[in-house]
Write a protein that holds these residues in place. Structure first.
Motif, PDB file in Angstrom:
ATOM      1  N   THR A   1      -0.241   1.005  10.068  1.00 32.40           N
ATOM      2  CA  THR A   1      -0.005   0.295  11.309  1.00 32.40           C
ATOM      3  C   THR A   1      -0.569   1.387  12.261  1.00 32.40           C
ATOM      4  N   SER A   2      -0.893   1.059  13.609  1.00 31.30           N
ATOM      5  CA  SER A   2      -1.087   1.965  14.667  1.00 31.30           C
ATOM      6  C   SER A   2       0.296   2.924  14.848  1.00 31.30           C
ATOM      7  N   GLY A   3      -0.273   4.172  14.880  1.00 29.79           N
ATOM      8  CA  GLY A   3       0.944   5.008  15.302  1.00 29.79           C
ATOM      9  C   GLY A   3       1.947   5.430  14.365  1.00 29.79           C
ATOM     10  N   GLN A   4       1.322   5.200  13.216  1.00 34.03           N
ATOM     11  CA  GLN A   4       2.139   5.325  11.794  1.00 34.03           C
ATOM     12  C   GLN A   4       1.732   6.781  11.487  1.00 34.03           C
ATOM     13  N   THR A   5       2.749   7.595  11.108  1.00 31.07           N
ATOM     14  CA  THR A   5       2.625   9.070  10.458  1.00 31.07           C
ATOM     15  C   THR A   5       2.789   8.775   8.821  1.00 31.07           C
TER      16      THR A   5
ATOM     17  N   SER B   1      -0.231  15.526   6.044  1.00 34.80           N
ATOM     18  CA  SER B   1       0.375  14.366   6.834  1.00 34.80           C
ATOM     19  C   SER B   1      -0.810  14.277   7.805  1.00 34.80           C
ATOM     20  N   PHE B   2      -0.870  12.876   8.516  1.00 31.78           N
ATOM     21  CA  PHE B   2      -1.588  12.558   9.471  1.00 31.78           C
ATOM     22  C   PHE B   2      -1.204  11.261  10.081  1.00 31.78           C
TER      23      PHE B   2
ATOM     24  N   PHE C   1      -7.928   8.445  12.542  1.00 32.22           N
ATOM     25  CA  PHE C   1      -7.327   9.452  12.054  1.00 32.22           C
ATOM     26  C   PHE C   1      -6.890  10.473  13.168  1.00 32.22           C
ATOM     27  N   ASP C   2      -5.717  11.000  13.196  1.00 25.54           N
ATOM     28  CA  ASP C   2      -5.338  11.931  14.141  1.00 25.54           C
ATOM     29  C   ASP C   2      -4.322  12.855  13.633  1.00 25.54           C
ATOM     30  N   ASP C   3      -4.245  14.110  14.216  1.00 30.14           N
ATOM     31  CA  ASP C   3      -3.161  15.252  13.630  1.00 30.14           C
ATOM     32  C   ASP C   3      -3.057  15.354  12.017  1.00 30.14           C
ATOM     33  N   VAL C   4      -4.224  15.751  11.528  1.00 30.89           N
ATOM     34  CA  VAL C   4      -4.332  15.926   9.964  1.00 30.89           C
ATOM     35  C   VAL C   4      -3.921  17.118   9.839  1.00 30.89           C
TER      36      VAL C   4
END
Length: 197
Positions: A124-128, A96-97, A158-161
């Motif tokens: 989209t921006s902010g999508q997990t 997940s990311f 990308f964030d929170d990978v």
């Protein structure tokens, strides 16, 4: 009785550990500063550049929120994790990311070796994003992100990978080391049987 004892001894020696779900990897890119590179093979933010450019930059969550960014306004780019993960056949894993900043028309592909390959065209921006997969073979792989060239924007960001699943398990005692133990045990059983006769 003797045959049952031998089978039980062999089963105990050849058992593997149980697979328990765990967080195998997590990276929110905090503490990496804001470096960037166009040098293939260079690592930034826990990812190694394979093509194009790679950096850690502030993203839509705020300038103090670092995100991994691949690609620029014209060039294709690809990067993969610095670490390689072990995967077991038949086990379930989840990658997940979050995409923090996605400009219109930016597409990308996420991979986990040959086990997962997903083209994402409508982020989209902010999508997990969450992908669950089950390897057909046991092996090793990295997590990768790539994007094609000719896209008019930087990113995606990308964030929170995160990668979760069972930890890679091998035999608790390597098989060559178990053979002398098994031979010793069988020898003892034979000696005990002779004494009873």
């Amino acid at each position: 009785m003797f045959k049952k004892t031998i089978l039980a001894a062999f089963a105990a020696v050849s058992l593997t550990g149980t697979a328990e779900a765990a967080t195998l990897y997590f990276n929110n890119f905090d503490g990496y500063g804001y470096p960037g590179t166009t040098t293939v093979g260079t690592s930034v933010g826990g990812f190694k550049l394979l093509q194009g450019n790679l950096g850690v930059a502030g993203c839509a969550a705020g300038p103090s929120q670092p995100c991994l960014v691949i690609g620029d306004s014209t060039n294709a780019a690809a990067a993969e994790t610095d670490v390689t993960f072990g995967f077991m056949a038949g086990e379930s894993y989840t990658l997940s990311f979050m995409t923090r900043l996605i400009e219109n028309g930016t597409t990308f592909t996420v991979t986990v070796g040959s086990y997962l390959s997903e083209f994402v065209a409508t982020a989209t921006s902010g999508q997990t994003h969450v992908f669950t997969f089950t390897p057909g073979t046991t092996g090793f792989a990295t997590i990768g992100f790539s994007r094609g060239g000719g896209q008019p924007y930087f990113g995606p960001y990308f964030d929170d990978v995160s990668l979760t699943g069972p930890e890679f398990v091998t035999s608790e005692v390597p098989l060559p080391a178990t053979l002398p133990l098994m031979a010793l045990g069988l020898g003892g059983l034979l000696a005990a049987r002779r004494r009873k006769s």
